[in-house]
Design an enzyme around this catalytic site. Structure first.
Site, PDB file in Angstrom:
ATOM      1  N   HIS A  20       0.838  -1.204   0.000  1.00 29.47           N
ATOM      2  CA  HIS A  20       0.000   0.000   0.000  1.00 29.47           C
ATOM      3  C   HIS A  20       0.874   1.255   0.000  1.00 29.47           C
ATOM      4  O   HIS A  20       0.560   2.239  -0.654  1.00 29.47           O
ATOM      5  CB  HIS A  20      -0.919   0.016   1.233  1.00 29.47           C
ATOM      6  CG  HIS A  20      -2.057  -0.957   1.100  1.00 29.47           C
ATOM      7  ND1 HIS A  20      -3.360  -0.566   0.924  1.00 29.47           N
ATOM      8  CD2 HIS A  20      -2.073  -2.313   1.085  1.00 29.47           C
ATOM      9  CE1 HIS A  20      -4.133  -1.633   0.813  1.00 29.47           C
ATOM     10  NE2 HIS A  20      -3.371  -2.708   0.916  1.00 29.47           N
ATOM     11  N   ASP A 119      -5.362   6.256   1.241  1.00 31.27           N
ATOM     12  CA  ASP A 119      -5.474   4.853   0.871  1.00 31.27           C
ATOM     13  C   ASP A 119      -6.942   4.431   0.772  1.00 31.27           C
ATOM     14  O   ASP A 119      -7.799   4.945   1.508  1.00 31.27           O
ATOM     15  CB  ASP A 119      -4.751   4.015   1.946  1.00 31.27           C
ATOM     16  CG  ASP A 119      -4.607   2.566   1.556  1.00 31.27           C
ATOM     17  OD1 ASP A 119      -3.642   2.234   0.850  1.00 31.27           O
ATOM     18  OD2 ASP A 119      -5.467   1.744   1.951  1.00 31.27           O
ATOM     19  N   VAL A 352      14.598  -7.759  -1.251  1.00 30.57           N
ATOM     20  CA  VAL A 352      15.347  -7.525  -2.491  1.00 30.57           C
ATOM     21  C   VAL A 352      14.767  -6.308  -3.205  1.00 30.57           C
ATOM     22  O   VAL A 352      13.644  -5.895  -2.927  1.00 30.57           O
ATOM     23  CB  VAL A 352      15.261  -8.741  -3.450  1.00 30.57           C
ATOM     24  CG1 VAL A 352      15.881  -9.977  -2.833  1.00 30.57           C
ATOM     25  CG2 VAL A 352      13.814  -9.024  -3.890  1.00 30.57           C
ATOM     26  N   HIS A 369       2.593 -14.068  -6.577  1.00 33.39           N
ATOM     27  CA  HIS A 369       1.424 -14.433  -5.773  1.00 33.39           C
ATOM     28  C   HIS A 369       0.176 -13.663  -6.180  1.00 33.39           C
ATOM     29  O   HIS A 369      -0.785 -13.614  -5.419  1.00 33.39           O
ATOM     30  CB  HIS A 369       1.757 -14.141  -4.311  1.00 33.39           C
ATOM     31  CG  HIS A 369       1.951 -12.663  -4.051  1.00 33.39           C
ATOM     32  ND1 HIS A 369       2.826 -11.884  -4.775  1.00 33.39           N
ATOM     33  CD2 HIS A 369       1.357 -11.811  -3.166  1.00 33.39           C
ATOM     34  CE1 HIS A 369       2.771 -10.629  -4.348  1.00 33.39           C
ATOM     35  NE2 HIS A 369       1.891 -10.560  -3.370  1.00 33.39           N
ATOM     36  N   ASN A 373       1.022  -4.898  -7.622  1.00 32.88           N
ATOM     37  CA  ASN A 373       2.254  -4.106  -7.827  1.00 32.88           C
ATOM     38  C   ASN A 373       3.286  -4.953  -8.552  1.00 32.88           C
ATOM     39  O   ASN A 373       3.959  -4.492  -9.480  1.00 32.88           O
ATOM     40  CB  ASN A 373       2.846  -3.659  -6.484  1.00 32.88           C
ATOM     41  CG  ASN A 373       1.965  -2.642  -5.791  1.00 32.88           C
ATOM     42  OD1 ASN A 373       1.666  -1.594  -6.334  1.00 32.88           O
ATOM     43  ND2 ASN A 373       1.515  -2.967  -4.587  1.00 32.88           N
ATOM     44  N   SER A 374       3.403  -6.207  -8.134  1.00 28.28           N
ATOM     45  CA  SER A 374       4.402  -7.090  -8.750  1.00 28.28           C
ATOM     46  C   SER A 374       4.085  -7.322 -10.220  1.00 28.28           C
ATOM     47  O   SER A 374       4.978  -7.321 -11.071  1.00 28.28           O
ATOM     48  CB  SER A 374       4.431  -8.441  -8.022  1.00 28.28           C
ATOM     49  OG  SER A 374       4.907  -8.254  -6.708  1.00 28.28           O
ATOM     50  N   GLU A 377       4.910  -4.287 -12.192  1.00 26.96           N
ATOM     51  CA  GLU A 377       6.373  -4.158 -12.329  1.00 26.96           C
ATOM     52  C   GLU A 377       6.899  -5.134 -13.380  1.00 26.96           C
ATOM     53  O   GLU A 377       7.834  -4.840 -14.120  1.00 26.96           O
ATOM     54  CB  GLU A 377       7.042  -4.406 -10.963  1.00 26.96           C
ATOM     55  CG  GLU A 377       6.817  -3.254  -9.986  1.00 26.96           C
ATOM     56  CD  GLU A 377       6.994  -3.655  -8.514  1.00 26.96           C
ATOM     57  OE1 GLU A 377       7.539  -4.736  -8.220  1.00 26.96           O
ATOM     58  OE2 GLU A 377       6.553  -2.865  -7.652  1.00 26.96           O
ATOM     59  N   ASP A 393      -7.471 -10.191  -3.036  1.00 27.65           N
ATOM     60  CA  ASP A 393      -7.925  -9.935  -4.410  1.00 27.65           C
ATOM     61  C   ASP A 393      -7.024 -10.605  -5.445  1.00 27.65           C
ATOM     62  O   ASP A 393      -7.132 -10.319  -6.640  1.00 27.65           O
ATOM     63  CB  ASP A 393      -7.900  -8.423  -4.652  1.00 27.65           C
ATOM     64  CG  ASP A 393      -6.475  -7.900  -4.632  1.00 27.65           C
ATOM     65  OD1 ASP A 393      -5.687  -8.343  -3.764  1.00 27.65           O
ATOM     66  OD2 ASP A 393      -6.128  -7.074  -5.486  1.00 27.65           O
ATOM     67  N   GLN A 394      -6.133 -11.483  -5.001  1.00 22.88           N
ATOM     68  CA  GLN A 394      -5.070 -11.940  -5.910  1.00 22.88           C
ATOM     69  C   GLN A 394      -5.531 -12.910  -7.000  1.00 22.88           C
ATOM     70  O   GLN A 394      -4.842 -13.082  -8.004  1.00 22.88           O
ATOM     71  CB  GLN A 394      -3.909 -12.520  -5.090  1.00 22.88           C
ATOM     72  CG  GLN A 394      -3.206 -11.425  -4.273  1.00 22.88           C
ATOM     73  CD  GLN A 394      -2.396 -11.941  -3.115  1.00 22.88           C
ATOM     74  OE1 GLN A 394      -2.277 -13.144  -2.917  1.00 22.88           O
ATOM     75  NE2 GLN A 394      -1.839 -11.029  -2.330  1.00 22.88           N
TER      76      GLN A 394
HETATM   77  N1  UDP Z   1       8.918  -6.102  -2.863  1.00 25.46           N
HETATM   78  C1  UDP Z   1      10.263  -5.837  -2.980  1.00 25.46           C
HETATM   79  N2  UDP Z   1      11.130  -6.711  -2.417  1.00 25.46           N
HETATM   80  C2  UDP Z   1      10.763  -7.835  -1.775  1.00 25.46           C
HETATM   81  C3  UDP Z   1       9.390  -8.120  -1.685  1.00 25.46           C
HETATM   82  C4  UDP Z   1       8.483  -7.236  -2.240  1.00 25.46           C
HETATM   83  O1  UDP Z   1      10.659  -4.823  -3.571  1.00 25.46           O
HETATM   84  O2  UDP Z   1      11.627  -8.574  -1.293  1.00 25.46           O
HETATM   85  C5  UDP Z   1       7.946  -5.112  -3.391  1.00 25.46           C
HETATM   86  C6  UDP Z   1       7.485  -5.404  -4.797  1.00 25.46           C
HETATM   87  O3  UDP Z   1       8.380  -4.853  -5.739  1.00 25.46           O
HETATM   88  C7  UDP Z   1       6.114  -4.741  -4.820  1.00 25.46           C
HETATM   89  C8  UDP Z   1       5.635  -4.852  -3.380  1.00 25.46           C
HETATM   90  O4  UDP Z   1       6.779  -5.152  -2.590  1.00 25.46           O
HETATM   91  O5  UDP Z   1       6.245  -3.378  -5.150  1.00 25.46           O
HETATM   92  C9  UDP Z   1       4.643  -5.965  -3.184  1.00 25.46           C
HETATM   93  O6  UDP Z   1       3.395  -5.556  -3.633  1.00 25.46           O
HETATM   94  P1  UDP Z   1       2.364  -6.556  -4.299  1.00 25.46           P
HETATM   95  O7  UDP Z   1       1.144  -5.769  -4.625  1.00 25.46           O
HETATM   96  O8  UDP Z   1       2.986  -7.270  -5.415  1.00 25.46           O
HETATM   97  O9  UDP Z   1       2.056  -7.631  -3.202  1.00 25.46           O
HETATM   98  P2  UDP Z   1       1.779  -7.542  -1.618  1.00 25.46           P
HETATM   99  O10 UDP Z   1       3.102  -7.634  -0.984  1.00 25.46           O
HETATM  100  O11 UDP Z   1       1.079  -6.261  -1.346  1.00 25.46           O
HETATM  101  O12 UDP Z   1       0.955  -8.749  -1.351  1.00 25.46           O
END
Ligand code: UDP
Length: 480
Positions: A20, A119, A352, A369, A373-374, A377, A393-394
């Site tokens: 978030h 948010d 990471v 998962h 955001n992932s 990206e 919501d995944q």
């Molecule tokens: N992320 C990262 N490094 C990690 C784990 C997660 O940079 O080791 C970042 C990833 O790039 C993304 C966010 O954490 O921007 C995760 O958001 P996402 O919506 O994918 O999943 P959530 O963690 O909210 O379930």
């Protein structure tokens, strides 16, 4: 802060979790591209994860003259409202209970605020705050436009089914048909907690969905080439009459301020390892910032990755909150498996820099998962995804990933932890993702579209610029 009536001053109020906070700061960075914009970042304290507090510090130090930060000490938990063991959901509730305290803080800001952007999880409690300050209020939504359509349409479904007493478990049938959206959402894709009467998730969704019409606008991290249909449905009034404008301002780009110093992650050695791998040969596996994987599934994943024959970079999380995740992988996997893994890949348990990894030319696919955001990206870097929705919501996100051509979704795997997906199936799906030439081509097209939308002068930039101008005009009207 530079002074003068030209400044547009926007306060951002994020909620809990990196998933978030990250998009909130990326959206703020889009506003900060415009010189006359000043951002006040409210940071609810204490944060749940270390990753969040690190990111806040880096963001603030990257924009020393354009950003002011205000630490916001939250009220303590109210045990009577706690019916969740998820620390991130509890923090949502705690922030919701505290935000009324922001009124004196925000009203004393100078220059006065032009807008509040908060948010999605804070709608009901933030309405009295923006009303009292008499400023326009917007939300940023961290997931797909498809999910947002579902969230907003909930109030319509609820109103039509009053005998269900506000419980989606009772009024949602086999699938949800959303006007203007071709593919219905099957009940099996609905966030499980929403179908759990009395859960915090259900409470927040049902309380907030009918209030969306009170907002001035919605920012969604998406773009037309991925979700044109859902965006059109939202803005046509079909999903919910009277909904304020929904702006597709994605894809939110990974920003310079996200780059962590070496001591915070293992990127140094990790990037060197990636440098040594052939182009497009590595499978990257990471389940976001707050999804723990069971030990049984970790074992099958290890075998599956080995069976796939691909090189891999695997980020393992055994606990939901990073500061508690102190168990070594050696305690979960047999020594001979660890030995084979080390021959073929790299496994880390640290944070990471995902943006950097996905941008590396050796990475050819991303097992994730279903975190939006992932996935964004991954699209940004033209990397196909294997989206295994674990929770929330995944699955809806995974539907968007599959439907848009960004990746594949093995729907039969169910939610994370529902069943243990066997190594053979994992190996098969990984090979499918890595070998699929038409998928690779499609993702590269989406990457081009993403880069165009986010570029200076692109659709996203134009929308933000227009909104800043509108806010400036509203301010002038108020002043005269
Ligand atoms: N992320 C990262 N490094 C990690 C784990 C997660 O940079 O080791 C970042 C990833 O790039 C993304 C966010 O954490 O921007 C995760 O958001 P996402 O919506 O994918 O999943 P959530 O963690 O909210 O379930």
């Amino acid at each position: 802060m530079s002074s003068g009536s030209d400044i547009v001053h926007v306060a951002f109020v994020p909620s809990a979790g990196f998933g978030h906070l990250g998009p909130c700061l990326r959206l703020a960075a889009l506003f900060l591209r415009h010189q006359h914009c000043h951002v006040t970042l409210i940071t609810p304290k204490p944060t749940v994860s270390l990753a969040e507090s690190h990111l806040i510090s880096r963001f603030c130090s990257s924009f020393p003259s354009q950003v002011s930060q205000i630490d916001f000490q939250l009220l303590p938990f109210d045990p009577s409202t706690e019916n969740s063991s998820d620390p991130f959901w509890l923090q949502f509730e705690r922030i919701r209970r505290s935000v009324h305290l922001l009124i004196p803080i925000l009203s004393s800001l100078s220059p006065p605020l032009n807008a509040l952007i908060h948010d999605i999880s804070l709608i009901s409690p933030m309405i009295p705050v923006s009303d009292s300050l008499a400023v326009p209020s917007y939300i940023y939504f961290v997931a797909t436009a498809r999910m947002f359509s579902f969230f907003s349409h909930l109030s319509v479904l609820d109103a039509a089914n009053k005998q269900a007493q506000g419980h989606p478990a009772s009024f949602i049938g086999d699938a949800v048909e959303i006007p203007g959206i071709r593919l219905p959402i099957p009940r099996s894709s609905i966030p499980p907690l929403l179908l759990q009467p009395g859960s915090l998730f259900e409470k927040i969704f049902m309380e907030d969905s009918p209030k969306l019409t009170k907002l001035d606008g919605i920012f969604i991290n998406t773009f037309d080439e991925v979700e044109a249909e859902a965006m059109a449905a939202l803005n046509s009034g079909k999903v919910v009459p009277g909904l304020p404008p929904a702006h597709a301002v994605g894809p939110f780009m990974p920003c310079e301020f996200e780059k962590a110093p070496e001591e915070e992650n293992s990127d140094g050695s990790l990037m060197k390892w990636l440098d040594g791998q052939p182009e497009g040969s590595v499978v990257y596996i990471c389940f976001g910032n707050r999804t723990a994987t069971t030990r049984e599934q970790v074992k099958e994943m290890a075998e599956g990755l080995l069976q796939s024959g691909y090189r891999f970079l695997w980020v393992v999380k055994l606990k939901m909150v990073d500061k508690e995740d102190d168990e070594d992988l050696e305690q979960v996997l047999e020594p001979e498996v660890m030995k084979k893994i080390k021959e073929k890949g790299l496994v880390v348990k640290t944070w990471v820099n995902q943006g950097e990894i996905l941008g590396h030319s050796s990475v050819g696919g991303f097992v994730n998962h279903g975190g939006w955001n992932s996935i964004v990206e991954s699209i940004w870097n033209g990397v196909p995804v294997l989206s295994w929705g674990q929770n929330g919501d995944q699955k809806i996100t995974s539907e968007v990933a599959a439907e848009s051509g960004a990746g594949i979704w093995p729907a039969e795997w169910g939610w994370g932890g529902e069943v243990v997906v066997k190594a053979e199936e994992i190996a098969k799906a990984v090979k499918e993702m890595m070998n699929n030439e038409s998928l690779k081509l499609k993702v590269l097209q989406l990457k081009d579209a993403a880069r165009n939308a986010a570029a200076v002068g692109g659709s996203c930039d134009i929308k933000i610029k227009t909104i800043i101008e509108e806010l400036r005009k509203k301010k002038k009207k108020t002043v005269h």
